[in-house]
Design a protein around this motif. Structure first.
Motif, short mmCIF file in Angstrom:
data_model
loop_
_atom_site.label_atom_id
_atom_site.label_comp_id
_atom_site.label_asym_id
_atom_site.label_seq_id
_atom_site.Cartn_x
_atom_site.Cartn_y
_atom_site.Cartn_z
N ASP A 1 0.84 -1.19 0.00
CA ASP A 1 0.00 0.00 0.00
C ASP A 1 0.88 1.25 0.00
OD1 ASP A 1 -2.52 0.80 -0.18
OD2 ASP A 1 -2.95 0.82 1.97
N ASN A 2 2.18 1.03 0.20
CA ASN A 2 3.13 2.14 0.20
C ASN A 2 3.36 2.57 -1.26
OD1 ASN A 2 5.53 3.64 0.05
ND2 ASN A 2 6.28 2.78 1.96
N ARG A 3 2.91 3.78 -1.59
CA ARG A 3 2.93 4.21 -3.00
C ARG A 3 4.34 4.53 -3.48
NH1 ARG A 3 -2.44 7.68 -1.72
NH2 ARG A 3 -3.87 5.91 -1.68
N TRP A 4 5.26 4.73 -2.54
CA TRP A 4 6.67 4.92 -2.93
C TRP A 4 7.20 3.59 -3.46
CZ3 TRP A 4 11.31 2.82 -1.06
CH2 TRP A 4 12.48 3.50 -1.43
N ILE A 5 6.92 2.51 -2.71
CA ILE A 5 7.35 1.18 -3.15
C ILE A 5 6.63 0.82 -4.45
CG2 ILE A 5 7.27 -1.30 -2.59
CD1 ILE A 5 7.59 -0.53 0.36
N LEU A 6 5.33 1.07 -4.48
CA LEU A 6 4.53 0.74 -5.66
C LEU A 6 5.07 1.45 -6.90
CD1 LEU A 6 2.04 -1.05 -5.73
CD2 LEU A 6 0.62 1.00 -5.61
N GLY A 7 5.48 2.70 -6.72
CA GLY A 7 6.01 3.49 -7.83
C GLY A 7 7.23 2.82 -8.44
N TYR A 8 8.13 2.32 -7.58
CA TYR A 8 9.32 1.65 -8.11
C TYR A 8 8.94 0.31 -8.74
CZ TYR A 8 12.26 5.34 -6.34
OH TYR A 8 12.84 6.57 -6.14
N LEU A 9 7.88 -0.32 -8.20
CA LEU A 9 7.44 -1.58 -8.81
C LEU A 9 6.88 -1.34 -10.22
CD1 LEU A 9 5.75 -3.50 -5.84
CD2 LEU A 9 7.96 -3.94 -6.91
N TYR A 10 6.30 -0.14 -10.43
CA TYR A 10 5.82 0.17 -11.78
C TYR A 10 6.97 0.18 -12.79
CZ TYR A 10 1.45 2.06 -9.71
OH TYR A 10 0.27 2.23 -9.04
N SER A 11 8.20 0.38 -12.29
CA SER A 11 9.36 0.42 -13.20
C SER A 11 9.88 -0.99 -13.50
CB SER A 11 10.50 1.23 -12.58
OG SER A 11 10.10 2.55 -12.34
N LEU A 12 9.37 -1.96 -12.77
CA LEU A 12 9.88 -3.33 -12.92
C LEU A 12 9.74 -3.90 -14.34
CD1 LEU A 12 11.30 -4.86 -10.72
CD2 LEU A 12 9.19 -6.13 -10.26
N PRO A 13 8.61 -3.69 -15.02
CA PRO A 13 8.51 -4.23 -16.39
C PRO A 13 9.63 -3.72 -17.30
CG PRO A 13 6.34 -3.54 -15.63
CD PRO A 13 7.33 -3.09 -14.58
N SER A 14 10.04 -2.46 -17.14
CA SER A 14 11.14 -1.94 -17.97
C SER A 14 12.43 -2.71 -17.66
CB SER A 14 11.39 -0.45 -17.68
OG SER A 14 10.28 0.31 -18.00
N ILE A 15 12.67 -2.94 -16.37
CA ILE A 15 13.91 -3.64 -15.99
C ILE A 15 13.89 -5.06 -16.56
CG2 ILE A 15 15.28 -4.49 -14.04
CD1 ILE A 15 14.15 -2.09 -12.42
N VAL A 16 12.77 -5.74 -16.40
CA VAL A 16 12.67 -7.12 -16.91
C VAL A 16 12.89 -7.13 -18.43
CG1 VAL A 16 11.07 -9.06 -17.25
CG2 VAL A 16 11.15 -7.87 -15.04
N LEU A 17 12.25 -6.17 -19.12
CA LEU A 17 12.37 -6.11 -20.58
C LEU A 17 13.83 -5.96 -21.01
CD1 LEU A 17 11.04 -5.66 -23.46
CD2 LEU A 17 11.09 -3.22 -22.92
N PHE A 18 14.55 -5.03 -20.37
CA PHE A 18 15.92 -4.76 -20.81
C PHE A 18 16.89 -5.86 -20.39
CE2 PHE A 18 16.16 -0.74 -23.03
CZ PHE A 18 14.86 -0.30 -22.89
N VAL A 19 16.65 -6.50 -19.24
CA VAL A 19 17.48 -7.63 -18.85
C VAL A 19 17.26 -8.76 -19.85
CG1 VAL A 19 17.82 -9.42 -17.10
CG2 VAL A 19 17.59 -7.03 -16.39
N TRP A 20 16.00 -9.00 -20.17
CA TRP A 20 15.69 -10.07 -21.13
C TRP A 20 16.30 -9.75 -22.51
CZ3 TRP A 20 12.74 -9.46 -25.63
CH2 TRP A 20 12.51 -10.65 -26.34
N ALA A 21 16.20 -8.49 -22.92
CA ALA A 21 16.67 -8.13 -24.27
C ALA A 21 18.18 -8.18 -24.40
CB ALA A 21 16.17 -6.73 -24.64
N GLY A 22 18.89 -7.87 -23.32
CA GLY A 22 20.33 -7.78 -23.53
C GLY A 22 21.20 -7.99 -22.30
N GLY A 23 20.67 -8.60 -21.27
CA GLY A 23 21.49 -8.86 -20.09
C GLY A 23 22.16 -7.59 -19.60
N LEU A 24 23.47 -7.66 -19.42
CA LEU A 24 24.20 -6.51 -18.89
C LEU A 24 24.15 -5.30 -19.83
CD1 LEU A 24 27.43 -7.84 -17.15
CD2 LEU A 24 25.46 -6.65 -16.13
N VAL A 25 24.21 -5.58 -21.13
CA VAL A 25 24.12 -4.47 -22.11
C VAL A 25 22.76 -3.79 -21.95
CG1 VAL A 25 24.08 -3.87 -24.56
CG2 VAL A 25 25.69 -5.59 -23.73
N GLY A 26 21.72 -4.60 -21.77
CA GLY A 26 20.37 -4.05 -21.57
C GLY A 26 20.29 -3.20 -20.32
N VAL A 27 20.90 -3.69 -19.23
CA VAL A 27 20.88 -2.93 -17.97
C VAL A 27 21.62 -1.60 -18.16
CG1 VAL A 27 21.74 -2.92 -15.59
CG2 VAL A 27 20.67 -4.98 -16.51
#
Ligand code: FES
Lengths: 102, 372
Positions: free
Chosen positions: B224-250
């Motif tokens: 319910d902590n919207r600060w935590i939730l806000g960073y969780l909203y960024s998770l799909p981007s992180i997953v996408l870039f890790v999947w797309a290119g590992g360290l280069v993606g990060v």
């Protein structure tokens, strides 16, 4: 169900409980901006829901909060019906109590 | 008139699509987004002396069409998502060693695969245009529940979802005070400000949530902590870039976030640098206006800070010149100056002197004197 066919009134009426004052709020306009346009000396500072200066007590009627009041008002205030006028859109005619500025 | 007033704010959507097309076409076109920034700086500098007022009809009604402007702002969320997707697609091709060759789609030739150099171009283009999410994230943070969520999601694409809360509850309330992380004090340079302001706003946003939850008797450590939730909203981007290119993606996503957040903080820096507020309400003098014509249209009037901070509920197309402090040049030109701190300090000094003399209250003058 019947409400669906009820003509939607364009404006809502606000009555201030401590005075005889009334004014109208256009659909979608905030309580504060309508009050100020009506020349009422409603207290305000930020108009974005962060300072709490515009708070008033909702005695009767329905509003829709545009931002979470929980950041500015205490739980007990929220339970007692306090709202932020700058972040309130009306859903019916309302009656409120507010300390107007002198 | 209605068409002109509404269409003039479409520069960023239009150019974002060009930047996306550039990355998709590939080769040296991946740099188009960067080149557009250069072009915009030239246009902004050449038109710096044109300042236009907001447009209202004879009854005082604005020509802005709210439904249209909101539709555009909401549609920018998928546009920014596509911007990340096309970059991830290029990273995938680079890390999977896809051979570089030319192909055609509907008669348009494009490059399959990418060189490392052009991948840098695509990454910088993405960062610069993702950074412009701030102009929509900012506007939507002030208006309506649904807009607030879209604002958070747009900002989350740059890892900055905390901005929405910090902007409303900290920046608007504490503007010009020491407790406003987004107000840069005199003498601070843009690089230090970008870091301090970002971290300060994130810390504020966390404390705000902690207080809200403690009022309800809840711990800060929950979803319910919207600060935590806000960073969780960024998770799909992180997953996408890790999947797309590992360290280069990060590394690419990190670069996008750094560039985007730097632009965001540059706007905060330019909007209030060196201005001081003692007790009392926020007034026009507590912001710098940047309202030369190209800046106004490109940044959807975010440069009309003086009016915005006094009438925070006002839609961007209704903001006007209020004769507040004004740098006299647009954001692109000023941004270039801020990148060279000694040059910026020289440029801004005469404006600060003017502010101290003409705008500052007696108490504000006293504080200003401590900086000289
Ligand atoms: S005027 Fe500040 S909360 Fe309403």
């Amino acid at each position: 169900m019947l409400n669906l066919f009820k003509p939607r009134s364009a404006d809502f009426k606000v009555s201030l409980s401590d005075t005889e004052t009334t004014f109208t709020v256009k659909r979608g306009e905030s309580l504060l901006s309508s009050a100020l346009s009506a020349g009422i000396k409603w207290p305000f500072k930020c108009k974005v829901g962060s300072c709490g200066s515009c708070k008033c007590q909702l005695i009767d009627g329905k509003i829709k909060a545009q931002l979470d009041f929980g950041y500015v008002l205490d739980m007990s205030e929220i339970q007692d019906g306090y709202i932020l006028a700058c972040q309130s859109i009306l859903r019916s005619d309302i009656r409120v109590s507010v300390h107007l500025t002198k | 008139m209605k068409f002109y007033v509404n269409a003039r704010y479409l520069i960023v959507p239009f150019m974002s699509l060009i930047a996306i097309a550039g990355i998709l076409i590939g080769g040296s076109f991946a740099w188009v987004g960067v080149a557009l920034f250069g072009l915009n700086t030239i246009i902004d500098t050449l038109t710096k002396n044109i300042h236009l007022p907001a447009d209202f009809d004879e009854t005082g009604e604005s020509y802005g069409i709210k439904g249209f402007q909101y539709a555009v702002m909401f549609l920018m969320l998928p546009v920014f998502i596509v911007l990340q997707l096309v970059l991830a697609y290029r990273i995938f091709q680079y890390t999977s060693l896809t051979p570089i060759e030319t192909a055609a789609f509907l008669g348009v030739s494009y490059e399959v695969g990418t060189s490392g150099f052009n991948l840098i171009g695509a990454t910088l283009s993405s960062g610069l245009w993702a950074g412009l999410g701030i102009i929509y994230g900012h506007e939507l943070s002030h208006n309506k529940k649904e807009g607030f969520l879209v604002s958070r999601l747009i900002m989350a694409l740059s890892g900055a979802s905390h901005f929405t809360y910090a902007h409303v509850y900290n920046h608007h309330l504490d503007l010009g005070h020491e407790d406003d992380a987004a107000t840069a004090p005199r003498g601070r340079n843009i690089y230090a400000h970008a870091w301090l302001s970002h971290m300060g706003q994130s810390r504020f946003s966390y404390n705000l949530e902690e207080q809200r939850l403690s009022k309800r008797g809840s711990s800060a450590l929950n979803f319910d902590n919207r600060w935590i939730l806000g960073y969780l909203y960024s998770l799909p981007s992180i997953v996408l870039f890790v999947w797309a290119g590992g360290l280069v993606g990060v590394a690419a996503l990190f670069t996008v976030w750094v560039v985007a957040n730097f632009l965001l903080e540059a706007l905060n820096f330019m909007g209030h640098y060196g201005l001081i507020r003692t007790e009392g309400p926020v007034e026009h003098r507590h912001s710098w206006d940047n309202d030369s014509v190209f800046t106004s249209w490109f940044f959807i009037e975010i440069g009309r800070q003086c009016d915005h901070h006094v009438r925070g509920e006002t839609y961007f197309w209704e903001l006007d010149d209020v004769e507040g402090p004004n740098y006299g040049i647009g954001y692109f030109s000023l941004f270039v100056l801020t990148l060279i701190p000694p040059l910026f300090r020289v440029y801004v000094q005469k404006h600060l002197d003017n502010w101290d003399e003409k705008y500052a209250s007696r108490d504000e003058k006293v504080i200003a004197a401590q900086f000289s």
